[in-house]
Design an enzyme around this catalytic site. Structure first.
Site, PDB file in Angstrom:
ATOM      1  N   SER A  45       0.852  -1.197   0.000  1.00 24.59           N
ATOM      2  CA  SER A  45       0.000   0.000   0.000  1.00 24.59           C
ATOM      3  C   SER A  45       0.879   1.235   0.000  1.00 24.59           C
ATOM      4  O   SER A  45       1.992   1.218   0.542  1.00 24.59           O
ATOM      5  CB  SER A  45      -0.892   0.008   1.243  1.00 24.59           C
ATOM      6  OG  SER A  45      -1.582   1.239   1.372  1.00 24.59           O
ATOM      7  N   TYR A  82      -1.752  -0.351  10.426  1.00 21.41           N
ATOM      8  CA  TYR A  82      -1.777  -0.724   9.017  1.00 21.41           C
ATOM      9  C   TYR A  82      -0.533  -0.215   8.293  1.00 21.41           C
ATOM     10  O   TYR A  82       0.142  -0.977   7.592  1.00 21.41           O
ATOM     11  CB  TYR A  82      -3.034  -0.162   8.365  1.00 21.41           C
ATOM     12  CG  TYR A  82      -3.210  -0.518   6.905  1.00 21.41           C
ATOM     13  CD1 TYR A  82      -3.590  -1.799   6.523  1.00 21.41           C
ATOM     14  CD2 TYR A  82      -3.024   0.434   5.899  1.00 21.41           C
ATOM     15  CE1 TYR A  82      -3.764  -2.129   5.184  1.00 21.41           C
ATOM     16  CE2 TYR A  82      -3.203   0.113   4.563  1.00 21.41           C
ATOM     17  CZ  TYR A  82      -3.571  -1.166   4.214  1.00 21.41           C
ATOM     18  OH  TYR A  82      -3.744  -1.489   2.889  1.00 21.41           O
ATOM     19  N   LYS A  94       2.394  -2.513   6.500  1.00 22.55           N
ATOM     20  CA  LYS A  94       2.668  -2.490   5.066  1.00 22.55           C
ATOM     21  C   LYS A  94       4.108  -2.058   4.788  1.00 22.55           C
ATOM     22  O   LYS A  94       4.720  -2.511   3.808  1.00 22.55           O
ATOM     23  CB  LYS A  94       1.664  -1.567   4.366  1.00 22.55           C
ATOM     24  CG  LYS A  94       0.245  -2.126   4.321  1.00 22.55           C
ATOM     25  CD  LYS A  94       0.167  -3.437   3.552  1.00 22.55           C
ATOM     26  CE  LYS A  94      -1.263  -3.907   3.365  1.00 22.55           C
ATOM     27  NZ  LYS A  94      -1.368  -5.139   2.549  1.00 22.55           N
TER      28      LYS A  94
END
Length: 259
Positions: free
Chosen positions: A136, A149, A153
């Site tokens: 991402s 998150y 990533k």
């Protein structure tokens, strides 16, 4: 080509499955659990001529990645590509999220791709194949409010780079793709609001939200193909020039030219 794809039921994963499905392709379409969505993807891929093995398992379970690889190899006799697409996000400030949420996010977003790679490594070496992880842009620049998150990533991107170095001599290529503002299962509720969608589109220099089938699936297909035989250790950001546009928002900047 023999491919294992995680997170195939919806969003980006479904777009990847349907792009890759064609005669001669053997696809292990993996999902966290049986569902009507998963059944629909499997049926659609079979309609396109692919041989499909529908596999399920919760990637937060440390035993599942190796089992999925073993089942795919048993079904197809080996693997030419692994696409680690499944991921989760637990919203919240870093100071507020719990240890369980932290551990589950890293288990699915980082440990599972590593475990898939470890189990698939010998098979990919035998076929001189490829491993692709869907990361991402949040792993390149932080996205506050999404818990861990972004850190997960970022770790996934470094995992890809490290694997690429370790596996290069065996002829196995390892790359990541990092979507920007894309329509996916996780973001669908956001883009269902016209005002929020328009506000986000205004931020992107290309003035639109990414579509997985149009803007990402072809790139992943290229990365697992022989056409990308000398490409490894890369994280390709697919964001319509968003991350590079920060200085375009500075008031009083000179006007840019037009094409």
């Amino acid at each position: 080509m023999r491919i294992l794809l995680t997170g195939s039921s919806r969003g980006i994963g479904r777009a990847l499955a349907e792009r890759l499905a064609k005669p001669g392709v053997h696809l292990a379409a993996c999902a966290s659990a049986p569902s009507a969505e998963h059944d629909a993807v499997v049926a659609a891929c079979r309609d396109r001529g692919a041989t499909v093995a529908p596999l399920t398992g919760d990637l937060a379970d440390p035993a599942v990645p190796a089992r999925l690889v073993a089942e795919a190899v048993a079904a197809f006799g080996g693997l030419d590509a692994v696409i680690s697409n499944a991921g989760i996000v637990v919203p919240g400030a870093l100071a507020d999220i719990g240890v369980d949420d932290w551990d589950r996010t890293f288990a699915v977003n980082v440990r599972a791709p590593w475990a898939l790679a470890r189990a698939a490594g010998p098979h990919l070496a035998a076929s001189r194949g490829a491993f692709v992880a869907v990361a991402s842009m949040s792993g390149v620049e932080p996205y506050p409010g999404t818990g861990c998150y972004s850190p997960s990533k970022a770790a996934l991107i470094m995992l890809v780079r490290s694997l690429a170095q370790e596996w290069a001599a065996a002829g196995v290529r390892v790359n990541a793709v990092s979507p920007g503002l894309f329509l996916s299962a996780m973001t669908a509720p956001i883009y269902a609001d016209p005002e929020r969608r328009a506000a986000r589109e205004a931020l992107v220099p290309m003035h639109r939200i990414g579509d997985p089938a149009r803007d990402l699936a072809g790139l992943v297909e290229f990365l697992i193909s022989a056409d990308a035989a000398y490409l490894t250790g890369q994280n390709i950001v697919v964001d319509g020039a968003l991350l590079g546009s920060v200085q375009t928002h500075i008031a009083g900047r000179p006007k840019s030219g037009s094409v």
